[in-house]
Write a protein that holds these residues in place. Sequence first.
Motif, mmCIF file in Angstrom:
data_model
loop_
_atom_site.group_PDB
_atom_site.id
_atom_site.type_symbol
_atom_site.label_atom_id
_atom_site.label_comp_id
_atom_site.label_asym_id
_atom_site.label_seq_id
_atom_site.Cartn_x
_atom_site.Cartn_y
_atom_site.Cartn_z
ATOM 1 N N TYR A 184 0.834 -1.207 0.000
ATOM 2 C CA TYR A 184 0.000 0.000 0.000
ATOM 3 C C TYR A 184 0.867 1.255 0.000
ATOM 4 O O TYR A 184 0.596 2.201 -0.743
ATOM 5 N N THR A 190 -6.287 2.285 -1.669
ATOM 6 C CA THR A 190 -7.005 2.003 -0.426
ATOM 7 C C THR A 190 -8.012 0.874 -0.621
ATOM 8 O O THR A 190 -8.200 0.047 0.271
ATOM 9 N N PHE A 191 -8.646 0.806 -1.785
ATOM 10 C CA PHE A 191 -9.524 -0.321 -2.097
ATOM 11 C C PHE A 191 -8.756 -1.636 -2.019
ATOM 12 O O PHE A 191 -9.204 -2.606 -1.405
ATOM 13 N N ILE A 223 -7.934 -2.453 1.713
ATOM 14 C CA ILE A 223 -9.074 -2.925 2.499
ATOM 15 C C ILE A 223 -9.506 -4.317 2.043
ATOM 16 O O ILE A 223 -9.746 -5.205 2.870
ATOM 17 N N ALA A 224 -9.595 -4.520 0.747
ATOM 18 C CA ALA A 224 -9.999 -5.828 0.233
ATOM 19 C C ALA A 224 -8.960 -6.891 0.593
ATOM 20 O O ALA A 224 -9.314 -7.992 1.029
ATOM 21 N N GLY A 234 -14.271 -2.525 0.526
ATOM 22 C CA GLY A 234 -13.254 -1.644 -0.038
ATOM 23 C C GLY A 234 -13.831 -0.668 -1.044
ATOM 24 O O GLY A 234 -13.444 0.499 -1.098
ATOM 25 N N ALA A 256 -13.192 3.099 0.425
ATOM 26 C CA ALA A 256 -12.086 3.820 -0.202
ATOM 27 C C ALA A 256 -12.515 5.168 -0.789
ATOM 28 O O ALA A 256 -11.913 6.196 -0.466
#
Length: 143
Positions: free
Chosen positions: A81, A94-95, A98-99, A116, A120
């Motif tokens: 990230y 960010t997607f 999170i995913a 996500g 996001a």
Amino acid sequence: MTVRIAGVAIFVIAALYTWYGQGYTANFGDVLGPSVFPVIVGIPAMILSASLVVFPSGQVDWPDRSHMARQAAALAILVGYAFLLLPLGFPLATFLLIAGLGIVLGGAPLKAALLGAVIAPGLWALFDQVLGLPLAFLGRWFG
């Protein structure tokens, strides 16, 4: 011995965090400047981690290999990230964060992706549009 090793590792990380954070500057924010925050966090972290070295206590039970692999995967996702944030832009990176973390932590892939996809862009809108903190919507690879 494990507690002492962890204490030394945390102390080194906190010391580096404090040292490098002192030079941080920004054109907006608090009167004291943004470099105060790393000092406020770093010095107590160094003190508490030194106490682990001097006064170790407790029994440490290491997790099994599957848990260690999940922790390594989560760490790899967090490092990825950091490297992908500028090239991909905040919402897409960010997607993926999170995913990826959702899947590594045992969530269903579809639910992790949906979470996500909702969070996001919401975080981008909150930081960029509401709070006025500029975040790139599209990264270098797209724009």
